[in-house]
Design a protein around this motif. Sequence first.
Motif, PDB file in Angstrom:
ATOM      1  N   TRP A 284       0.810  -1.210   0.000  1.00 25.28           N
ATOM      2  CA  TRP A 284       0.000   0.000   0.000  1.00 25.28           C
ATOM      3  C   TRP A 284       0.849   1.268   0.000  1.00 25.28           C
ATOM      4  CZ3 TRP A 284       1.004   2.537   4.629  1.00 25.28           C
ATOM      5  CH2 TRP A 284       1.515   1.740   5.664  1.00 25.28           C
ATOM      6  N   ILE A 285       2.161   1.124   0.102  1.00 24.53           N
ATOM      7  CA  ILE A 285       3.065   2.277   0.059  1.00 24.53           C
ATOM      8  C   ILE A 285       3.661   2.371  -1.337  1.00 24.53           C
ATOM      9  CG2 ILE A 285       5.092   3.387   1.055  1.00 24.53           C
ATOM     10  CD1 ILE A 285       4.678   1.723   3.565  1.00 24.53           C
ATOM     11  N   ASP A 286       3.372   3.452  -2.046  1.00 26.58           N
ATOM     12  CA  ASP A 286       3.930   3.676  -3.374  1.00 26.58           C
ATOM     13  C   ASP A 286       5.343   4.235  -3.208  1.00 26.58           C
ATOM     14  OD1 ASP A 286       4.597   4.312  -5.935  1.00 26.58           O
ATOM     15  OD2 ASP A 286       2.846   5.575  -6.329  1.00 26.58           O
ATOM     16  N   LEU A 287       6.329   3.436  -3.584  1.00 26.32           N
ATOM     17  CA  LEU A 287       7.721   3.817  -3.370  1.00 26.32           C
ATOM     18  C   LEU A 287       8.384   4.383  -4.618  1.00 26.32           C
ATOM     19  CD1 LEU A 287       8.834   0.806  -1.128  1.00 26.32           C
ATOM     20  CD2 LEU A 287       8.385   3.164  -0.411  1.00 26.32           C
ATOM     21  N   GLU A 288       7.599   4.850  -5.582  1.00 27.14           N
ATOM     22  CA  GLU A 288       8.189   5.453  -6.779  1.00 27.14           C
ATOM     23  C   GLU A 288       9.013   6.693  -6.441  1.00 27.14           C
ATOM     24  OE1 GLU A 288       5.322   6.261  -9.736  1.00 27.14           O
ATOM     25  OE2 GLU A 288       4.803   4.154 -10.084  1.00 27.14           O
ATOM     26  N   PHE A 289       8.675   7.342  -5.340  1.00 29.26           N
ATOM     27  CA  PHE A 289       9.378   8.568  -4.973  1.00 29.26           C
ATOM     28  C   PHE A 289      10.826   8.318  -4.576  1.00 29.26           C
ATOM     29  CE2 PHE A 289       8.213   6.932  -0.860  1.00 29.26           C
ATOM     30  CZ  PHE A 289       9.195   7.375  -0.007  1.00 29.26           C
ATOM     31  N   VAL A 290      11.223   7.075  -4.342  1.00 30.77           N
ATOM     32  CA  VAL A 290      12.565   6.799  -3.818  1.00 30.77           C
ATOM     33  C   VAL A 290      13.521   6.320  -4.909  1.00 30.77           C
ATOM     34  CG1 VAL A 290      11.769   6.262  -1.506  1.00 30.77           C
ATOM     35  CG2 VAL A 290      11.916   4.437  -3.183  1.00 30.77           C
ATOM     36  N   GLU A 291      13.265   6.684  -6.148  1.00 26.48           N
ATOM     37  CA  GLU A 291      14.118   6.243  -7.243  1.00 26.48           C
ATOM     38  C   GLU A 291      15.588   6.609  -7.013  1.00 26.48           C
ATOM     39  OE1 GLU A 291      12.630   7.749 -10.872  1.00 26.48           O
ATOM     40  OE2 GLU A 291      10.878   6.418 -10.935  1.00 26.48           O
ATOM     41  N   ARG A 292      15.816   7.760  -6.410  1.00 25.39           N
ATOM     42  CA  ARG A 292      17.188   8.221  -6.225  1.00 25.39           C
ATOM     43  C   ARG A 292      17.725   7.903  -4.835  1.00 25.39           C
ATOM     44  NH1 ARG A 292      16.930  14.276  -9.059  1.00 25.39           N
ATOM     45  NH2 ARG A 292      16.191  13.571 -11.106  1.00 25.39           N
ATOM     46  N   GLU A 293      16.937   7.220  -4.037  1.00 27.02           N
ATOM     47  CA  GLU A 293      17.378   6.877  -2.686  1.00 27.02           C
ATOM     48  C   GLU A 293      18.392   5.740  -2.718  1.00 27.02           C
ATOM     49  OE1 GLU A 293      16.996   7.604   0.481  1.00 27.02           O
ATOM     50  OE2 GLU A 293      15.476   9.190   0.485  1.00 27.02           O
ATOM     51  N   ARG A 294      19.356   5.796  -1.818  1.00 23.78           N
ATOM     52  CA  ARG A 294      20.351   4.740  -1.743  1.00 23.78           C
ATOM     53  C   ARG A 294      19.899   3.606  -0.838  1.00 23.78           C
ATOM     54  NH1 ARG A 294      23.974   5.959   2.865  1.00 23.78           N
ATOM     55  NH2 ARG A 294      23.242   7.844   3.904  1.00 23.78           N
ATOM     56  N   THR A 295      18.769   3.766  -0.159  1.00 28.64           N
ATOM     57  CA  THR A 295      18.245   2.744   0.735  1.00 28.64           C
ATOM     58  C   THR A 295      17.322   1.807  -0.032  1.00 28.64           C
ATOM     59  OG1 THR A 295      18.263   4.409   2.485  1.00 28.64           O
ATOM     60  CG2 THR A 295      17.093   2.358   2.938  1.00 28.64           C
TER      61      THR A 295
ATOM     62  N   ILE B  99      12.909   1.084   3.282  1.00 25.36           N
ATOM     63  CA  ILE B  99      12.134   2.319   3.355  1.00 25.36           C
ATOM     64  C   ILE B  99      10.677   2.006   3.697  1.00 25.36           C
ATOM     65  CG2 ILE B  99      11.228   4.259   2.006  1.00 25.36           C
ATOM     66  CD1 ILE B  99      13.876   4.269   0.479  1.00 25.36           C
ATOM     67  N   GLY B 100      10.123   0.972   3.068  1.00 22.38           N
ATOM     68  CA  GLY B 100       8.750   0.573   3.374  1.00 22.38           C
ATOM     69  C   GLY B 100       8.584   0.193   4.827  1.00 22.38           C
ATOM     70  N   LYS B 101       9.550  -0.561   5.362  1.00 23.10           N
ATOM     71  CA  LYS B 101       9.492  -0.937   6.775  1.00 23.10           C
ATOM     72  C   LYS B 101       9.597   0.282   7.667  1.00 23.10           C
ATOM     73  CE  LYS B 101      11.240  -5.680   6.542  1.00 23.10           C
ATOM     74  NZ  LYS B 101      12.324  -6.624   6.957  1.00 23.10           N
TER      75      LYS B 101
END
Length: 210
Positions: free
Chosen positions: A13-24, A29-31
Amino acid sequence: MPKTVRLTGPTEWIDLEFVERERTLHEIIGKGIRHHLAELSLSNTVIHLGELGVQRSRVAVHNWVQKADLQPADGESPDRVAVDQKAIRINDEQYWLYAAVDPQTNRILHSRLFSTYTIPIAREFLTELAEKHDVEDALFLVDDADDLIGGLCRENYSYRVERHGFRNSVEHVFREVQRRTSSFSNRFSHVDPPTAETWLQAHTVWWNHA
């Protein structure tokens, strides 16, 4: 760290598209987002991530929640809707959290933060609710709040004054919000109202999927 509950589970349910540039890693990140919304303060979330071998700051976790921009789903058609408003403190100022809950599923249909509570504010909240869900034929359950009763009357909604029974669902939601904000000393500090509302919306999404 305090004992935690309801921290396990999926994060689809968490859209993680925003973290494309994240190193994690997306999984971490979801957790982090889920743990912070469910139980943990920012500091304890950082400690938990550290136990998983990931070193991140409180600011990083805060930014994950803000950038995720989680919003409750729309399209529900409830038979009943429990509505209420409660005071929330942001820094040294008092705001009002309005919430609408489907008492049959205990899902939060809509929530908004306002700087005051009036009949026009209640009407604005109800209008937003109707834009997201089919509530035209729903029976609204409300306590004796003049602003909500006035707003329901002006919007021509059917309502019933009820302090217990089905309306306990919305009270349960507010108790949960109060429990979570108690880890922030019963208030949001060092944030602006839009930032606090983003967290509250994200918490709503977690609640509906918990």
